[in-house]
Design a protein around this motif. Sequence first.
Motif, mmCIF file in Angstrom:
data_model
loop_
_atom_site.group_PDB
_atom_site.id
_atom_site.type_symbol
_atom_site.label_atom_id
_atom_site.label_comp_id
_atom_site.label_asym_id
_atom_site.label_seq_id
_atom_site.Cartn_x
_atom_site.Cartn_y
_atom_site.Cartn_z
ATOM 1 N N ALA A 160 0.842 -1.206 0.000
ATOM 2 C CA ALA A 160 0.000 0.000 0.000
ATOM 3 C C ALA A 160 0.873 1.250 0.000
ATOM 4 N N LEU A 161 1.950 1.214 0.770
ATOM 5 C CA LEU A 161 2.885 2.344 0.776
ATOM 6 C C LEU A 161 3.406 2.595 -0.643
ATOM 7 N N ASN A 162 3.822 1.498 -1.317
ATOM 8 C CA ASN A 162 4.347 1.648 -2.677
ATOM 9 C C ASN A 162 3.317 2.305 -3.589
ATOM 10 N N MET A 163 2.064 1.888 -3.482
ATOM 11 C CA MET A 163 1.016 2.460 -4.331
ATOM 12 C C MET A 163 0.794 3.937 -3.998
ATOM 13 N N LEU A 164 0.855 4.268 -2.708
ATOM 14 C CA LEU A 164 0.681 5.673 -2.313
ATOM 15 C C LEU A 164 1.811 6.536 -2.882
ATOM 16 N N VAL A 165 3.040 6.016 -2.816
ATOM 17 C CA VAL A 165 4.192 6.778 -3.321
ATOM 18 C C VAL A 165 4.089 6.927 -4.837
ATOM 19 N N LYS A 166 3.761 5.816 -5.505
ATOM 20 C CA LYS A 166 3.662 5.858 -6.978
ATOM 21 C C LYS A 166 2.561 6.839 -7.402
ATOM 22 N N THR A 167 1.441 6.795 -6.716
ATOM 23 C CA THR A 167 0.332 7.688 -7.062
ATOM 24 C C THR A 167 0.713 9.146 -6.796
ATOM 25 N N ALA A 168 1.344 9.387 -5.647
ATOM 26 C CA ALA A 168 1.757 10.757 -5.314
ATOM 27 C C ALA A 168 2.790 11.274 -6.303
ATOM 28 N N SER A 169 3.612 10.363 -6.836
ATOM 29 C CA SER A 169 4.688 10.815 -7.738
ATOM 30 C C SER A 169 4.122 11.491 -8.985
ATOM 31 N N VAL A 170 2.941 11.051 -9.421
ATOM 32 C CA VAL A 170 2.318 11.654 -10.606
ATOM 33 C C VAL A 170 1.986 13.117 -10.304
ATOM 34 N N GLU A 171 1.416 13.330 -9.127
ATOM 35 C CA GLU A 171 1.006 14.694 -8.763
ATOM 36 C C GLU A 171 2.214 15.570 -8.383
ATOM 37 N N TYR A 172 3.189 14.961 -7.692
ATOM 38 C CA TYR A 172 4.401 15.715 -7.362
ATOM 39 C C TYR A 172 5.052 16.245 -8.647
ATOM 40 N N LYS A 173 5.144 15.346 -9.652
ATOM 41 C CA LYS A 173 5.794 15.736 -10.920
ATOM 42 C C LYS A 173 5.029 16.900 -11.561
ATOM 43 N N ARG A 174 3.703 16.818 -11.500
ATOM 44 C CA ARG A 174 2.891 17.870 -12.115
ATOM 45 C C ARG A 174 3.085 19.197 -11.377
ATOM 46 N N VAL A 179 11.257 16.633 -9.642
ATOM 47 C CA VAL A 179 11.148 15.905 -8.381
ATOM 48 C C VAL A 179 11.102 14.409 -8.688
ATOM 49 N N MET A 180 11.636 13.631 -7.754
ATOM 50 C CA MET A 180 11.672 12.170 -7.946
ATOM 51 C C MET A 180 11.297 11.500 -6.631
ATOM 52 N N LEU A 181 10.418 10.506 -6.711
ATOM 53 C CA LEU A 181 10.026 9.754 -5.514
ATOM 54 C C LEU A 181 10.583 8.334 -5.620
ATOM 55 N N VAL A 182 10.991 7.780 -4.481
ATOM 56 C CA VAL A 182 11.661 6.483 -4.496
ATOM 57 C C VAL A 182 11.139 5.601 -3.366
ATOM 58 N N CYS A 183 10.765 4.359 -3.720
ATOM 59 C CA CYS A 183 10.517 3.322 -2.712
ATOM 60 C C CYS A 183 11.810 2.518 -2.633
ATOM 61 N N TYR A 184 12.349 2.362 -1.425
ATOM 62 C CA TYR A 184 13.693 1.790 -1.298
ATOM 63 C C TYR A 184 13.690 0.581 -0.383
ATOM 64 N N HIS A 185 14.215 -0.535 -0.900
ATOM 65 C CA HIS A 185 14.395 -1.741 -0.069
ATOM 66 C C HIS A 185 15.850 -1.767 0.402
ATOM 67 N N PRO A 186 16.080 -1.624 1.705
ATOM 68 C CA PRO A 186 17.467 -1.495 2.169
ATOM 69 C C PRO A 186 18.205 -2.821 2.346
#
Length: 241
Positions: A160-174, A179-186
């Motif tokens: 769900a976090l990944n989907m929230l970040v991916k969805t927000a990235s569309v609006e952030y870019k607009r 700007v760049m959003l990243v989901c990171y597996h450490p």
Amino acid sequence: MKNNVLIVGASGGIASALIEQYSSEGARVFAVSRAPLSDTNHSGDVTYHQLAEQDDRHISEFVEQLAEQQVVLTTVVITTGFLHRESDGIHPEKRLEDVSEQALAAYFSTNSIIPAMWLKHLVNIMSKEGSTLVCLSARVGSISDNGLGGWYGYRASKAALNMLVKTASVEYKRRLKDVMLVCYHPGTVDTGLSKPFQKNVAAKKLFTPEFTAKQLIHHLSALNRDQSCHFIDWNGEVVTW
Ligand SMILES: NC(=O)c1ccc[n+]([C@@H]2O[C@H](COP(=O)([O-])OP(=O)(O)OC[C@H]3O[C@@H](n4cnc5c(N)ncnc54)[C@H](OP(=O)(O)O)[C@@H]3O)[C@@H](O)[C@H]2O)c1
């Protein structure tokens, strides 16, 4: 322009190493924790802010305070997350019978909803001239990579976090353009979060928080900024959604 960095979840293992690494590189670091941390924990330009409750209202008030101080953020890392919690007996589920409403709600609340509230408010104070926002996710949040099963709440809340970040990235870019959003597996990192699950991890695959912080910062600098959202791991490799 000075690198203004916000680290959320500042008392955590990976967050502490990120604060140290960024401040040693000369960044101005704002560190947010539920706990009352001291500014003397790290050398360099680090300011701690205690935010005991991280809900819509408190996060909004905190971000507004930064805006009033004309703070413009270039880098944000939201590290908030949990896998097991002794205080209310929450452990990752091994089988369907272990799934509980209370644990699912707790996983979603911390791992998905708190980061979503940060995404909601931070859009107002991120730089329009090259900013990056990272959420610490996990490979187990990849739906296509899920061959093992188990860990229902943690997996689902990270997906769900990944989907929230991916969805927000569309609006952030607009709204912000560069700007760049990243989901990171450490990877598996030697912190309180992974302690009970380290037995079967080969020593060379159990990373120190310091290594993790360096890898993350290194990979961010190499990512294609034309792509609004990435899901990558500790080695810089793409993780499938
Ligand atoms: N360690 C690993 O092997 C591993 C592997 C994959 C993914 N990750 C992810 O990496 C991130 C950081 O993990 P870590 O290993 O550094 O763990 P950690 O030391 O337990 O740090 C996690 C931080 O999240 C914040 N947090 C936890 N519960 C919260 C709540 N209910 N409300 C608000 N904040 C809360 C806390 O920060 P404050 O108390 O300072 O507010 C805590 O220190 C997590 O999102 C985790 O899922 C870790």
